[in-house]
Motif scaffolding. Structure first.
Motif, short mmCIF file in Angstrom:
data_model
loop_
_atom_site.label_atom_id
_atom_site.label_comp_id
_atom_site.label_asym_id
_atom_site.label_seq_id
_atom_site.Cartn_x
_atom_site.Cartn_y
_atom_site.Cartn_z
N THR A 1 37.57 32.39 30.46
CA THR A 1 36.59 33.05 29.59
C THR A 1 37.26 33.36 28.27
OG1 THR A 1 35.17 34.99 29.33
CG2 THR A 1 37.13 35.29 30.66
N GLN A 2 36.62 32.99 27.19
CA GLN A 2 37.12 33.26 25.85
C GLN A 2 36.54 34.58 25.36
OE1 GLN A 2 39.32 31.07 24.34
NE2 GLN A 2 39.64 32.62 22.73
N GLN A 3 37.38 35.51 25.01
CA GLN A 3 36.96 36.83 24.56
C GLN A 3 37.39 36.99 23.10
OE1 GLN A 3 35.16 39.14 26.63
NE2 GLN A 3 34.99 37.24 27.80
N GLY A 4 36.50 36.69 22.19
CA GLY A 4 36.86 36.70 20.78
C GLY A 4 37.61 35.43 20.42
N THR A 5 38.25 35.45 19.26
CA THR A 5 38.90 34.22 18.77
C THR A 5 40.32 34.05 19.27
OG1 THR A 5 39.61 35.43 16.78
CG2 THR A 5 37.52 34.23 16.66
N ASP A 6 40.97 35.14 19.71
CA ASP A 6 42.40 35.04 20.02
C ASP A 6 42.77 35.57 21.40
OD1 ASP A 6 41.87 37.65 19.47
OD2 ASP A 6 43.29 37.86 17.82
N LEU A 7 41.80 35.72 22.29
CA LEU A 7 42.08 36.19 23.65
C LEU A 7 41.32 35.34 24.65
CD1 LEU A 7 43.13 38.19 25.80
CD2 LEU A 7 41.14 39.65 25.28
N SER A 8 42.03 34.81 25.62
CA SER A 8 41.38 34.09 26.72
C SER A 8 42.00 34.54 28.04
CB SER A 8 41.52 32.58 26.55
OG SER A 8 42.89 32.21 26.45
N ILE A 9 41.16 34.60 29.08
CA ILE A 9 41.61 34.97 30.42
C ILE A 9 41.29 33.81 31.35
CG2 ILE A 9 41.36 36.62 32.31
CD1 ILE A 9 40.55 38.72 30.23
N HIS A 10 42.32 33.31 32.02
CA HIS A 10 42.22 32.09 32.81
C HIS A 10 42.34 32.41 34.30
CE1 HIS A 10 42.96 29.53 29.16
NE2 HIS A 10 43.43 30.69 28.75
N CYS A 11 41.48 31.81 35.09
CA CYS A 11 41.51 31.95 36.55
C CYS A 11 42.29 30.78 37.13
CB CYS A 11 40.08 31.98 37.10
SG CYS A 11 39.98 32.20 38.89
N GLU A 12 43.32 31.07 37.90
CA GLU A 12 44.18 30.04 38.48
C GLU A 12 44.26 30.21 40.00
OE1 GLU A 12 45.40 27.50 36.98
OE2 GLU A 12 45.01 28.02 34.89
N PRO A 13 44.72 29.19 40.71
CA PRO A 13 44.79 29.29 42.17
C PRO A 13 45.76 30.36 42.66
CG PRO A 13 44.91 27.00 41.45
CD PRO A 13 45.06 27.84 40.23
N ALA A 14 45.55 30.76 43.89
CA ALA A 14 46.49 31.60 44.64
C ALA A 14 46.47 31.09 46.08
CB ALA A 14 46.07 33.07 44.57
N ARG A 15 47.50 31.41 46.82
CA ARG A 15 47.53 31.04 48.24
C ARG A 15 47.39 32.31 49.07
NH1 ARG A 15 52.07 27.41 51.52
NH2 ARG A 15 50.67 26.83 53.23
N HIS A 16 46.19 32.54 49.54
CA HIS A 16 45.93 33.78 50.27
C HIS A 16 44.66 33.61 51.09
CE1 HIS A 16 46.84 37.87 51.16
NE2 HIS A 16 45.80 38.40 50.53
N PHE A 17 43.85 34.64 51.20
CA PHE A 17 42.54 34.59 51.86
C PHE A 17 41.76 35.80 51.38
CE2 PHE A 17 45.32 37.04 54.51
CZ PHE A 17 44.56 37.97 55.19
N SER A 18 40.55 35.98 51.86
CA SER A 18 39.71 37.10 51.41
C SER A 18 38.86 37.59 52.56
CB SER A 18 38.83 36.66 50.23
OG SER A 18 37.88 35.70 50.67
N GLY A 19 38.14 38.69 52.32
CA GLY A 19 37.20 39.14 53.34
C GLY A 19 37.12 40.65 53.47
N ARG A 20 35.89 41.11 53.67
CA ARG A 20 35.62 42.51 54.00
C ARG A 20 34.75 42.50 55.25
NH1 ARG A 20 36.85 45.58 49.33
NH2 ARG A 20 35.62 47.41 49.94
N GLY A 21 34.88 43.49 56.10
CA GLY A 21 34.12 43.47 57.35
C GLY A 21 34.59 42.32 58.22
N PHE A 22 33.64 41.58 58.79
CA PHE A 22 33.99 40.45 59.65
C PHE A 22 33.94 39.12 58.91
CE2 PHE A 22 32.20 43.58 62.75
CZ PHE A 22 33.39 43.85 63.41
N SER A 23 33.61 39.15 57.62
CA SER A 23 33.53 37.91 56.84
C SER A 23 34.92 37.57 56.30
CB SER A 23 32.56 38.09 55.67
OG SER A 23 31.27 38.39 56.15
N ARG A 24 35.25 36.30 56.35
CA ARG A 24 36.54 35.87 55.82
C ARG A 24 36.35 34.62 54.98
NH1 ARG A 24 41.63 35.74 59.66
NH2 ARG A 24 41.56 37.93 59.04
N ASN A 25 36.95 34.64 53.80
CA ASN A 25 37.01 33.48 52.90
C ASN A 25 35.64 33.05 52.35
OD1 ASN A 25 39.70 33.58 53.54
ND2 ASN A 25 39.73 31.72 54.74
N ASN A 26 34.68 33.98 52.33
CA ASN A 26 33.41 33.64 51.69
C ASN A 26 33.38 34.05 50.22
OD1 ASN A 26 33.26 36.39 52.09
ND2 ASN A 26 31.13 36.40 52.76
#
Length: 311
Positions: A219-244
Motif C-alpha cells: 500500500t502506498q501512503q503518500g509519495t514517500d511511504l510504502s508498506i509491503h506485505c511479505e510471506p512468513a512461515r507460521h499459521f493463524s487461528g482463533r477459536g477452533f478455526s486454523r489458517n482461514n
C-alpha cells in the motif's frame, strides 16, 4: 439383567445431559466478540484464486507440519505436564522502562519494544504500533497466559495518535481484543493480512480504516511511504478455526529507513528472497523461539526503549 440395563440407561442419560450442557456452554463461550469473525463466503471464493490458498486454508511456502515427524501429541502433552524445561521463568522481575510516548519529539526516530512482537515506532514523523497486547493476558481464557509482574504497564491512554497499526496475524498474543477496542479510535489505518479485517470490523473498526493485503502486495501512503506485505512461515487461528486468515511479515519503506517486521515467522527461503528483493533493510525485527512453544511463550511482555540507528 433388566435392572442392570435400567441403571445403565440412567447413567447414559445423565452422561448425555452433562455432555450436552458442556457443548452448549462451550458454544455460548465461543460466541463472545473476542473470538472475532471468520472470512465470509465471498472472501473464501476470492481466496480460492490465490496461490497461497488451497483446500479452504492459507498455506506456507514450504510444507510445515504442526508436529516434527515421528513426534506425537501424546509426547507433547507429556512434556508439557511432566518434562518442562528448568528455569523457564526469570528468577527476578524483568527490568522495565515506561516511556512517556506522548512527549517524544515527533522528529525523533524511536522504537519502544513491549515484548514478544509488540512495539511502537516513530519514523519520519509517522507513528506505528505493531501487534499490541496490553490486556495482561494473551489468551481468550482469563488468567491462562498472563504478563509477567511489572510488565503490563502500558494502556491505550498512554499512546499518541497512531498513523498505522500493523497486525501480523490473528493469534491472541498478536491480536488482542481488549487492546484493539481501546485503541481503535486512536489508529488512523490498520494494515493486516487477508481475513484479519473481519475481526476488526466485528469489533467496530470502520471498514475504510482497514487495509488488507496478500503476500507480495503493498500500500502506498503518500509519495514517500510504502508498506509491503511479505510471506512468513507460521499459521493463524482463533477459536477452533486454523489458517482461514493470513499470517505475514511486513516491510516499511520510509524516506530515511527501511524496516522489516518478521512477525512470528519460522525460518524459510522467504528471508533470502526478501533480502534480495529490497536493496537495503536498515533494521530487521525478528522473534526468537518459534520452534519451541515454551521458549517463545516466556519472552512475552518485556519492555524497554531503543533508539533507531541514524543513517
Amino acid at each position: 439383567m433388566n435392572k442392570f440395563f435400567r441403571k445403565l440407561k440412567k447413567v447414559m442419560i445423565v452422561f448425555i445431559v452433562i455432555v450436552s450442557i458442556l457443548i452448549l456452554a462451550l458454544w455460548l463461550f465461543m460466541q463472545q466478540d473476542k473470538f472475532g469473525a471468520s472470512p465470509t463466503k465471498d472472501d473464501r471464493q476470492k481466496y480460492e484464486q490465490l496461490s497461497n490458498y488451497k483446500d479452504g486454508k492459507f498455506q506456507n511456502i514450504s510444507p510445515t507440519p504442526m508436529l516434527t515427524p515421528n513426534y506425537s501429541w501424546t509426547q507433547v502433552i507429556k512434556e508439557q505436564l511432566f518434562e518442562k524445561p528448568s528455569n523457564p521463568i526469570p528468577d527476578k522481575t524483568l527490568p522495565t522502562i515506561k516511556t512517556d510516548l506522548k512527549s517524544l519529539a515527533i522528529e525523533e526516530n524511536v522504537l519502544v519494544w513491549f515484548g514478544h512482537s509488540s512495539y511502537f515506532m516513530q519514523l519520519d514523523q509517522k507513528t506505528y504500533l505493531v501487534d499490541p497486547v496490553f490486556s495482561g493476558n494473551a489468551s481468550p481464557v482469563p488468567g491462562t497466559n498472563k504478563a509477567f509482574a511489572g510488565t503490563d504497564i502500558y494502556q491505550a491512554e498512554d499512546f499518541p495518535k497512531i498513523d498505522y497499526l500493523i497486525i501480523t496475524h490473528d493469534h491472541y498474543d498478536h491480536l488482542d481484543y481488549p487492546t484493539i477496542i481501546h485503541l481503535k479510535e486512536k489508529a488512523e489505518k490498520f494494515i493486516v493480512g487477508l481475513g484479519v479485517g473481519n475481526h476488526l470490523k466485528k469489533w467496530g473498526v470502520p471498514e475504510d480504516k482497514i487495509i488488507e493485503l496478500n503476500w507480495y502486495e503493498s500500500t502506498q501512503q503518500g509519495t514517500d511511504l510504502s508498506i509491503h506485505c511479505e510471506p512468513a512461515r507460521h499459521f493463524s487461528g482463533r477459536g477452533f478455526s486454523r489458517n482461514n486468515t493470513l499470517w505475514a511479515s511486513f516491510l516499511i519503506k520510509s524516506p530515511s529507513m527501511t524496516i522489516y517486521v518478521g512477525g512470528d515467522s519460522g525460518y524459510d527461503s522467504h528471508f533470502a528472497t526478501i533480502g534480495k528483493k529490497y536493496a537495503t533493510i536498515d533494521f530487521a525485527i525478528l522473534d526468537n523461539g518459534q520452534y519451541n512453544l515454551l521458549g517463545e511463550r516466556f519472552t512475552i511482555f518485556r519492555k524497554t526503549l531503543y533508539k533507531l540507528p541514524k543513517i
